[in-house]
Scaffold this motif. Structure first.
Motif, PDB file in Angstrom:
ATOM      1  N   ASN A  43      -4.555  12.468  -7.495  1.00  0.00           N
ATOM      2  CA  ASN A  43      -4.503  13.001  -6.317  1.00  0.00           C
ATOM      3  C   ASN A  43      -4.685  12.040  -5.419  1.00  0.00           C
ATOM      4  O   ASN A  43      -4.123  11.770  -4.242  1.00  0.00           O
ATOM      5  N   LYS A  47      -2.229  11.080  -2.397  1.00  0.00           N
ATOM      6  CA  LYS A  47      -2.740  10.971  -0.979  1.00  0.00           C
ATOM      7  C   LYS A  47      -2.947   9.566   0.056  1.00  0.00           C
ATOM      8  O   LYS A  47      -2.435   9.637   1.029  1.00  0.00           O
ATOM      9  N   THR A  50       0.856   8.456   0.716  1.00  0.00           N
ATOM     10  CA  THR A  50       1.203   8.954   1.916  1.00  0.00           C
ATOM     11  C   THR A  50       0.544   8.389   3.149  1.00  0.00           C
ATOM     12  O   THR A  50       1.497   7.975   4.174  1.00  0.00           O
ATOM     13  N   GLU A  51      -0.584   8.314   3.365  1.00  0.00           N
ATOM     14  CA  GLU A  51      -1.347   7.825   4.361  1.00  0.00           C
ATOM     15  C   GLU A  51      -1.042   6.403   4.759  1.00  0.00           C
ATOM     16  O   GLU A  51      -0.998   5.953   5.744  1.00  0.00           O
ATOM     17  N   TYR A 235     -13.373   7.831   1.160  1.00  0.00           N
ATOM     18  CA  TYR A 235     -12.021   7.633   0.956  1.00  0.00           C
ATOM     19  C   TYR A 235     -11.313   6.962   2.147  1.00  0.00           C
ATOM     20  O   TYR A 235     -10.651   6.186   1.947  1.00  0.00           O
TER      21      TYR A 235
END
Length: 241
Positions: A43, A47, A50-51, A235
């Motif tokens: 996960n 994420k 993508t970011e 994060y």
């Protein structure tokens, strides 16, 4: 930069030179994604990729499979971990007898742990005799590991020798989970370790070479800069775009 580093940089030109080096943010992001992928965080890897606008290094399903097996091991559910590993690739344990023994030994530890409240040691004894007994004589290390593990049935767990107490600590689960993760990666022809681990090792080697082989003016201590003095423990702090 922390106050300690600021003080040191004023005393030694090495720190000023380090601060002048501009690291490419895309390289840092690639290292982070590599770690999340290799360590098995599907996960977070999805994420982050993508970011940070990076292509995934492995399919999410592949990372999830490794994560699930590691989760079973960390929970002490070794039987489920072995079943999941065999479903993923039965050849891994067939080819790696040491890994198979390590998993079975950990399963024995978990059976012994569960036997303490009730005092019923029969399941642990039967498992040791049928699963580990035939394998133990094959190498001296297997035999030694089995004998040490069986000692847990004899001694009070509240007053164990440190070498025996370590078998009941989370560290053994982490060690075996890491071995399994690396074995899966190797079977998939992937690197066994995250790139950042190799960079840290190279950095330590370089420092040792310079200290022993040259007269460079290095500080007495050079931190890795991983203590997080100026980084939020969340994060978002990992995104450097």
């Amino acid at each position: 930069m922390s106050s300690t580093t600021a003080t040191l940089s004023a005393k030694n030109p090495f720190f000023r030179q380090v601060e002048e080096v501009k690291t490419n943010k895309s390289d840092i992001n690639a290292l982070i994604l590599d770690y999340l992928t290799i360590a098995g965080y599907p996960n977070a890897a999805a994420k982050f990729s993508t970011e940070a606008n990076l292509s995934p290094q492995q399919p999410s399903t592949s990372i999830q499979s490794r994560q699930q097996i590691q989760t079973f091991i960390h929970r002490g559910d070794i039987e489920s971990a072995i079943h999941a590993l065999n479903d993923l690739d039965p050849s891994i344990l067939d080819k790696d007898e040491s890994l198979h023994f390590a998993l079975l030994r950990l399963q024995l530890v978990e059976l012994i742990r569960k036997s303490r409240p009730s005092g019923d040691i029969e399941p642990a004894l039967e498992f040791a005799q049928t699963q580990l007994g035939p394998k133990a004589p094959r190498t001296p290390q297997f035999l030694e590991d089995l004998e040490k593990t069986m000692s847990l049935l004899v001694f009070d767990h509240d007053s164990l020798d440190p070498s025996l107490a370590a078998l009941l600590q989370p560290g053994l689960r982490r060690e075996v989970a890491d071995q399994v993760n690396k074995a899966i990666l190797e079977s998939q022809r992937q690197r066994r370790d995250a790139a950042i681990r190799h960079l840290v090792q190279m950095r330590a080697w370089s420092e040792e070479v310079v200290r022993k082989g040259t007269k460079k003016d290095l500080p007495a201590r050079i931190d890795l800069g991983l203590d997080g003095d100026d980084v939020e423990n969340n994060y978002e702090s990992m995104i450097t775009t």
